[in-house]
Every structure is written in C-alpha cells, then in structure tokens.
Motif scaffolding. Structure first.
Motif, short mmCIF file in Angstrom:
data_model
loop_
_atom_site.label_atom_id
_atom_site.label_comp_id
_atom_site.label_asym_id
_atom_site.label_seq_id
_atom_site.Cartn_x
_atom_site.Cartn_y
_atom_site.Cartn_z
N MET B 1 1.26 32.69 31.43
CA MET B 1 0.74 31.33 31.41
C MET B 1 -0.62 31.26 30.74
SD MET B 1 2.61 28.99 32.26
CE MET B 1 2.32 27.25 32.32
N LYS B 4 -0.56 30.74 27.05
CA LYS B 4 -0.21 29.35 26.73
C LYS B 4 -1.44 28.46 26.79
CE LYS B 4 4.36 29.77 28.62
NZ LYS B 4 5.13 29.54 29.84
N GLN B 5 -2.31 28.76 27.77
CA GLN B 5 -3.48 27.90 27.91
C GLN B 5 -4.44 28.08 26.74
OE1 GLN B 5 -3.93 25.60 29.93
NE2 GLN B 5 -2.29 25.94 31.41
N TYR B 34 6.20 20.25 21.94
CA TYR B 34 5.28 21.16 22.62
C TYR B 34 6.04 22.31 23.27
CZ TYR B 34 0.82 18.71 22.36
OH TYR B 34 -0.35 18.17 21.93
N GLU B 35 7.16 21.96 23.93
CA GLU B 35 7.93 22.97 24.65
C GLU B 35 8.41 24.05 23.69
OE1 GLU B 35 10.56 21.09 27.39
OE2 GLU B 35 11.60 22.97 27.81
N ILE B 36 8.94 23.56 22.54
CA ILE B 36 9.44 24.53 21.55
C ILE B 36 8.30 25.35 20.99
CG2 ILE B 36 10.59 24.76 19.32
CD1 ILE B 36 12.20 22.31 20.01
N TYR B 38 5.62 26.36 22.54
CA TYR B 38 5.26 27.45 23.45
C TYR B 38 6.36 28.50 23.53
CZ TYR B 38 1.04 25.01 24.66
OH TYR B 38 -0.19 24.43 24.58
N MET B 39 7.62 28.05 23.38
CA MET B 39 8.72 29.01 23.33
C MET B 39 8.55 29.93 22.13
SD MET B 39 11.94 26.67 24.42
CE MET B 39 12.97 27.32 23.16
#
Lengths: 113, 868
Positions: B1, B4-5, B34-36, B38-39
C-alpha cells in the motif's frame, strides 16, 4: 422474430456481468474477460459497451463500493436486468437450435481426410 | 500500500480527463483509470503505468464521454437564436428600405473605392509574388565605392554572371536578364519595345501562363516570346505563332519568329517588358570582344537555389567571385557580392541602383489611399448616424427583450448581426461596382490593367475579409453598445430619449461635412488649375511646326535636304534637344560662381523659327560667324536667378569657352507646368549635325504635311523609329495625365457630396418621422413656415458653419500642398474653390432639410394627429 441483436463483444460482456453477479464494473469485467478468454479488451471499449447495454435496457447500474485505489471514487456496478437475462437465454437457445440443425457429417472432423 | 501512496497518476492527462469528461461519467471512468494505473504500477512499474494511463485517457476521449458546453437541448437553442437574430435583422432591413438603401449604397461605394485603391497599391507592392518559385530565387548584387559612400548595384558584369554555376553550389538554375530597347520592325512599321534578353532557363525559373506556344520556345534562339499586349498590338486577331518580326540593336537587324505569347500579366509581374529574346542573339554575346570590355556589359543575374538551401553557406562562393572580379577589373573593386531574395526586391527599391524596380511612386498611392479612406469614413459615419437613429425606433423592442430576460450581449449580437448583413450586401455590391464601373474607368485614366482576380489572388480575399470585419465592428459596435445600455424601466416608462440631438451625431455630421468640403475644394481647385494651365501661354508660337528625330548622324544632312525640298515646308532648323521635352543641363561659370543651367544647342535660326519673344538685345544672325561661335541667348529667369541686367558687362563661360550674351527672350515652357522654368542658355552651335529637326510649315498644313514627312523619313532612314510629332502636341501626355487625376478628384468629390447628402437626408427624415406630431401641433397653433424652418435649419446651419471653417482651413493647408507637389504653376486654393464648396454644401443642406419642411407644409395635421 423478436431480435435482441447482440454484437459479439456485447454478448461476451453481458455474459461476464452475469458471471460476476453484483461485482461487475469496468475493471472487474476487463479482468474477468482476460481470465476467461485471454482476450485483452481496452477499458474504454468496455465502458462504451456497458453504457450501451444499459441504454438498451439489458443492464441496470448503481454507484457504490469506493476503494482507496480509486482515490475514493465509487464504482458503477452493473447487474443483469430481466431483459438482459432473457436476451442471454434467447441467444443461447437460438444458437443451440441452429447448432442442432447442422447435418451430422459437418461435425465429423475426419470427413474428407 | 505504501508504494501506491507514493505515486500518483500523471497530472496532465488526469486534468485533461477532468476537463473533457462529462460529469455524469467522470467518477466511474476516472476511478477505473486510477485502479488500472495502480494495477499496472504493481505489475509493470511506474513508467508503464503512467504511459498506459495516458493512453487510457486518450481512449476515453469519445463522443459520448465528452462534456458538451451546454446540454444538447441548449446548443440546439443557440442555433435557433442565431437564426432568429438574422431573421429579425432581415425583417428590420426590409421594413426600412430607404435607410437600408442609403447605408448599403454608401458603404458599397466606399468599398468600391477602397478596392480600387487597394488593387492599385497592392499592384505595386505585391509585384512578382505570384511566382511559385519566389522563395528560392535570388538576385546577385554588388556593393562598391560610389561618389557618396557605398552603393549597391543590381546589375553585375556579364562574365561574372556566367561564372555563377561553377562557383556557387546548391544552385538549381541561373539566368541572365538584360534590358534593351531595340527597334522592332514588323510589316514596315517600327516600334520601340522594352525587351528582356534572357537565358532560356528564365522561363523555367519564372512561371508564366501562356496564351499561345509553350515556355520552352526560347530554346530556339531564333524565337521570341511576346506579351499579350504586344501580340494584340502587332497581330490583332491573327494567330501570332510563327509570325516574323525583326529587331534592330546597335544598327544590326535580326530576324525572329514568334514562339509564344504570354497570358495577360495584369501588371503584376516583377519585370516590365514587352518581349523576351534569347540572350545569345544579342550583339554582346555574338561580338568578339576582349574579356575586359565584356565586363562592362552589366546585366541582372538571377539564381534559383535548391529547396531548403541555406543562403549563408554560399558566402565562400561569393567571396571567391568577388576576388576574381577584383583581379580582372581592379579599377572598380567590389566590396562584396550579395544575394537579395526575389520577394524583397520591391522593398529595396531605394537601396539598389540599376535594380529591377526603380521607383514606387508614393504620391499616387497616397492620393488614392486617402480618397478611399475619405469615402469610407463618410460612409461609415452615415451608417453610424442612421443606425443610432434607427435603434431609437426600436426602444420598445429593446425594453421588452430586456424584461423578458435577454442579456446585453444578446442585444449587442442582435444589432451586430444586422450590421453584418448590411456590410455583407455592401461588400458584394461594392465588388460589383468596383469590378464593372470603377476599375474599368480607373484603368482607362491611369492606363493600368488592374483586375479583381478572385480565383488566383489570396490577398484580395484577406483584404475583403478584413474589411468586412472592420467595417462591421467600427460601424456597429458603438450603436449596439450604446443602445443596449438603456434601462428597460426607463424605456418602457418612455423616459429614454435618444435621437439626432445627441452631440455624438452632431460631431459625426460636422466631420462628414468637413470631409465633403475638402474633397469639393480639391476637385474644383484642380479643375481651375487645369483650366488656367491649358490656356497658359507657352512663351512661343507652337502652331504649324513639326519635330522629327534623327537617329544617326549620317542621316542628318540627307534628311534635312529632302525635307527642305517639300513644298509646304518653309524653314528647317536643327537642335540637340527640342522645346517641349527635357533639355540637357550644364554647369556654367560666371564670375567666381558655378550655376546649373539648361543648355539648348541649336542652329542659329532656331529661336526665330520657334517664335521666341525677344525682350532685349537681338536674336542670332546666321550670317555672322561670331554668332555661331561665341554668342548665346538667355531667358529672363537666367537674368533673375543670377541677379543680372542686360546688357551684361562680362562674358559667361561654358566648357571653358567664353560667350557673349547677345539677347534676352521671355520665359517659355520647355517642360510641363509641373516643373518651374529653369535658367536657360541657347547656343547657336557650329555643329552641323543635330538630334532633332524642327520644320516650319505653311499655315494650317502641319497635319497634312506629316504624312509626307513620315514617308521621306522612312526612305532616308531605313531601319529607324520615326518619332515625329507636332509642336502643339508636345504636352499631350502630360495633359492627359493631369486630366486623369482631375477626373479621379472630381469623381471623389461628387461621391463625397452625394454621400453627405444621403446621410443628411436619412438623418433629417428619420428625425422628422419621429417628431412629425410635434410639428403638426405647432402648425395647428399657428406656426408658419418661417418658424418651422428656423427651428429645423438652425442646427444644421451651425454644423455647416463649423464644418465650413474647419474644411476651409484644412483644405488651404492640405490642398495647396497637394497642388504644389503637382504643379509649379497653379492658382492655389483661392476664394473660388472654397466658396463653391461652401455654397454647394449649403445647397445640399437646404435641399435636404427643405424637402422635409415641405412635407410638414403639405401635411394635414388632422390626419396625422388623428392616427394612432
């Protein structure tokens, strides 16, 4: 014949939304299709198709399920509507019906060899 | 995490997404993106994730996802609104046919004038710019030490031009261009034509459209290419290709065939010429002359570089060329050679001696530009005045619109859209006026060949577009903003007053009247000057005299003898120059001082033959040998300028020979009235050959004798150009030039008065319409015509008075300067032009206002007051 006219990608996504059940949104549909078929579909294409299917009445949607990865933004969660379910059914029946009409030798892969 | 931050999706694509995405979809799209991101960040790293994010933002840029500026419903509405603006505008224009006509006609006339002025000016400044290769063409120039510092010359030595291809690289083509004025003989008629002797590559470097033949015609040295005009002049309607003509250069005659004819150049070409000839056939190429001498034959050298070539890289080549030149020709060393871009040639007119273009003629450009601007200002002011007044009739409409919720910008747009329509009509009408009336007239006067070329000239579209926008804004912005600023409450209560009483209108009207007066004064002063000049005494007797030219010395005596033998010729005299043309200037020594004077060398009987008026002393006596060797006659100006009295106690010195002044003649005009009379010395020269012969013929037989003179001349001089003319015709060209200017000025004066009158009429009649009840009530209560007239006239007479003072003052200032620049002899801006201008304008005011007063006088108050 009452036609639902589903395109290939539309059918695929409609099925995926049915499989995902309550958890279907852009990214999850993308992942599911990748896992099930190995196809990489562009996210924007998925969005377009989802919105189109909703316009046609095959899908319902609601906002919900914000996560940290999304920067606190909510997902638009899609579920099959009754029409959507009927459409899948009909496509399947139609396909099976036509499949059954193919003469047997066409299935005999050794034919002609 | 944690990772990601630390990282965020790239900022700019994210902002772009927020900018374009419709709000209802932004949340889900941005969330998914955004989700993609971070993936991808976890799987493939930051760079890839960022890149994919950017790609996704782009791929979401689809019609359905894009935010429309307003909802679809509103955008439909705007289109309807736009349509509505124009519909209301159109109805308003149609409803007010009279005023619309005044506005459109005035603006159209102004547009037409501006168009002609623009074409005239553009014709000078945009010369050659239609050439497709213009960006790759350069002219070779050199700079050398002149008498007063460094001078740049446009022509280079001929051998130098031939060396260019060896010494410079990246050259595509070169051509030499040499000007000459050979005598062109075709079917026993001879003409003097401007020829360009060029290399055949000239036609590849410069692209011309052809009427007949093909551009490669010059490859055959025995062929020439004519311009459209020359072909028409020589062959008329017959097919020109293959026709024969001959050119005489340096006494050598050469036969050519016509190989091609260019399409009409419309004066837009960089070069001024009548025919193109292969340079190999010019004597300078064929004659065997030593290298040193051939260096003296200077011509223009043009090169075309390859596309994208860097001119700076040719520096070394130019330097080595300079070295070669300075070795061969050390007397006149070049400082440097330079390449001047083809499209810059026009702007460097003053800087390059011997260049392609010598002068720009700023005077006529300023004159035409000023006239165009005058008329345009007049028309715009008319329009502004009328549209403010027209808007006053629509106050209620404006009030209602505002109350219903119309924004000010919408009202402004409403007025501007009406304006745009009027201006568009005016533009179209103006183009038609210019194309079919103004331009043909102007071409006639200025002997130009201007044309509105909508298909090939992009500049004219720019000009027209710019003009449309600027006229619309200038004439429309003030009325639109002024009228839309009113408060609806005032309008609807009826408190809002606008109208012709406003100072703004008065100021505009005063300005208009002033302009009108200036243009009337200009026109009349010019007419007056012309009239006086055409009746001016030339200072000698011009009747019954014929002047003929003598091209070669050996022809002089035979020609003189044969012409003297003609029955109607009473006397013949030779002269070096002739009166009525330019006369050469010499430096004269008198006492310790040097003076510039005109020197006329002639036979002893020339002054008497010409009928010069003797003031003091005597004319030459042919029998006295001293008269042909050491005597001169001077004119009055000579004495005035040198401050002398006749008889002179000292002798004057010309070319270190002393001469006695034996007589003084009255001043006479050797050149046109544009120039002052110069001090002149007439010398009875002992020379036996002269350039011109002047024949005195019996009374009234000049024109009939001309034919036989011409015949004899051609018999004696087989390959020459006959330039005979009557002494009375020597100023013909100047007179027609001046007449042309007069016509232009008169035309603009008439147009200015017409526009001022129309504007005034519109103003007064609109004003009258809104106040007619007022006047009728007055009438009912016993006001007679006198009272009404005083009330109506007062304001316009005050404006007329102010404009008269202003206009008079300005015209004395401007027009006298203008006349000074045109004539050395003119009547100045006197009482007559200004008086006429004032009276004319007064008549216009009286007529226009009078017609409205007549309307009241005739009106039946009962009918008008009863209605509504």
């Amino acid at each position: 014949m009452k036609g639902y006219h589903l395109g290939e990608l539309e059918e695929l996504i409609l099925l995926t939304v049915g499989i995902l059940d309550q958890e279907a949104y852009g990214v999850s549909v993308l992942e599911e299709i990748k896992n099930q078929t190995g196809r990489k579909v562009n996210i924007s294409a998925i969005h377009t198709v989802l919105n189109r299917l909703e316009d046609k009445g095959f899908l319902k949607s609601e906002m919900g399920g914000a996560t940290e990865e999304r920067g606190g933004r909510r997902k638009r969660l899609f579920t099959l509507s009754a029409t959507g379910r009927a459409a899948i059914e009909e496509v399947k029946t139609l396909r099976n019906k036509m499949y059954d009409q193919i003469p047997p030798f066409a299935l005999d892969l050794s034919y002609g060899h | 995490m944690d990772t990601k931050q630390k990282h965020f999706p790239p900022k700019w694509p994210d902002r772009f997404l927020e900018f374009y995405c419709t709000p209802s979809r932004l949340e889900q799209i941005q969330g998914d993106a955004y989700e993609i991101f971070y993936m991808n960040l976890e799987e493939k790293g930051l760079a890839f994730a960022r890149f994919r994010f950017f790609i996704h933002v782009l791929s979401f840029f689809r019609w359905n996802n894009i935010k429309k500026s307003n909802s679809t419903y509103q955008s439909y509405n705007q289109g309807a609104m736009l349509k509505n603006y124009f519909k209301i505008g159109w109805r308003n224009l149609v409803k007010q046919k009279g005023t619309t006509f005044i506005s459109v006609f005035g603006l159209a006339a102004a547009v037409g004038c501006c168009m002609v002025a623009y074409l005239f000016i553009a014709n000078i400044w945009f010369k050659g710019l239609h050439q497709p290769n213009k960006d790759e063409i350069y002219q070779l120039t050199y700079t050398a030490e002149g008498e007063n510092g460094l001078v740049t010359y446009g022509s280079v030595g001929r051998p130098l031009a031939e060396m260019i291809p060896d010494k410079l690289n990246m050259i595509q083509r070169t051509t030499q261009v040499m000007r000459d004025f050979p005598i062109l003989i075709q079917k026993n008629e001879s003409y003097n034509q401007r020829s360009l002797y060029v290399d055949p590559t000239f036609m590849e470097m410069f692209v011309y459209r052809m009427d007949y033949g093909y551009p490669g015609a010059l490859d055959d040295p025995s062929q020439v290419i004519l311009t459209h005009e020359l072909s028409e002049k020589l062959f008329g309607d017959t097919h020109p290709i293959g026709q024969e003509l001959s050119l005489v250069t340096n006494g050598e005659e050469k036969l050519y065939k016509v190989g091609g004819v260019l399409a009409d150049l419309h004066d837009m070409d960089m070069f001024t010429f009548d025919l193109l000839v292969n340079i190999e056939t010019h004597p300078v190429s064929t004659d065997d002359i030593p290298l040193k001498d051939s260096w003296r034959d200077e011509l223009w050298a043009f090169i075309q570089v390859e596309k994208g070539a860097d001119i700076a890289q040719m520096e070394s080549g130019l330097i080595s060329l300079t070295k070669i030149q300075n070795q061969v020709n050390p007397e006149k060393p070049y400082q440097k050679l330079e390449l001047v871009a083809f499209s810059d040639l026009v702007y460097k007119v003053g800087e390059i001696e011997n260049g392609v273009r010598d002068f720009l003629g700023l005077g006529p450009q300023i004159l035409l530009g000023a006239i165009g601007l005058f008329i345009l200002i007049l028309a715009i002011f008319n329009y502004v005045n009328i549209s403010v007044l027209m808007a006053s009739k629509r106050l209620k409409e404006i009030g209602i619109r505002k109350v219903i919720g119309s924004r000010r910008s919408q009202l402004v747009f409403q007025f501007l859209s009406e304006n745009l329509m009027v201006c568009l009509f005016a533009m179209i009408l103006g183009c038609l006026l210019a194309g079919f009336i103004f331009l043909p007239g102007f071409n006639e006067i200025a002997s130009k060949n201007l044309k509105i070329d909508l298909l090939r000239d992009p500049f004219i579209w720019m000009f027209m577009g710019g003009m449309l926008v600027s006229i619309t804004l200038i004439s429309g912005l003030y009325p639109a903003i002024y009228v839309s600023s009113f408060k609806p409450i005032n309008i609807l209560k009826g408190n809002q007053k606008i109208g012709s009483k406003s100072t703004f209108t008065s100021v505009l009207l005063t300005f208009q009247f002033t302009l009108a007066i200036i243009s009337i004064v200009a026109g009349i002063a010019f007419v007056q000057t012309n009239y006086i000049n055409s009746n001016r005494d030339w200072g000698y007797d011009s009747a019954d005299k014929i002047i003929v030219n003598v091209p070669n010395q050996e022809d002089y005596l035979p020609l003189k003898n044969k012409l003297s033998a003609l029955a109607s010729v009473t006397e013949v005299s030779g002269s070096q120059d002739y009166v009525g043309n330019w006369i050469r200037e010499e430096v004269l020594d008198f006492g310790q001082e040097k003076y510039e004077i005109s020197l006329l060398n002639a036979e002893a009987n020339y002054p008497e033959l010409l009928g010069l008026q003797l003031k003091q002393g005597r004319l030459f006596n042919s029998d006295l040998i001293s008269d042909t060797q050491e005597s001169v006659i001077v004119n009055q100006t000579f004495l005035d300028q040198l401050g002398l009295e006749f008889p002179l106690s000292e002798k004057i010195t010309l070319d270190s020979v002393n001469y006695t002044v034996v007589g003084v003649v009255e001043d006479f005009h050797t050149i046109f009235f544009q120039s002052a009379i110069d001090p002149m010395v007439i010398r009875a020269s002992p020379d036996t050959t002269f350039n011109y012969l002047t024949l005195q013929v019996t009374d009234g037989s000049a024109e009939t004798t001309m034919a036989s003179v011409k015949k004899i001349w051609h018999e004696t001089v087989p390959r020459g150009l006959f330039e005979g003319k009557l002494q009375t015709e020597v100023f013909e060209r100047e007179f027609s030039d001046v007449e042309g200017v007069r016509n232009i000025l008169l035309f603009s004066a008439i147009l200015a008065v017409l526009l001022a009158a129309l504007g005034l009429f519109g103003l007064v009649s609109l004003n009258m319409n809104s106040h007619i009840k007022d006047y009728c009530v007055r009438k009912v209560f016993g006001a007679d015509m006198g009272d009404l007239s005083v009330k109506l006239y007062k304001r316009y007479l005050i404006i007329w008075g102010i404009a008269g003072v202003l206009g008079g003052a300005f015209s004395i200032l401007i027009i006298s300067n203008f006349l000074d620049s045109f004539f050395a002899f003119h009547s100045g801006v006197g009482v007559l032009p200004i008086g006429t201008g004032l009276v004319l304008l007064l008549l216009v005011v009286a007529g226009t206002v009078g017609s409205q007063i007549w309307k009241i006088v005739k009106a039946n108050p009962a009918v008008i007051l009863k209605s509504e």
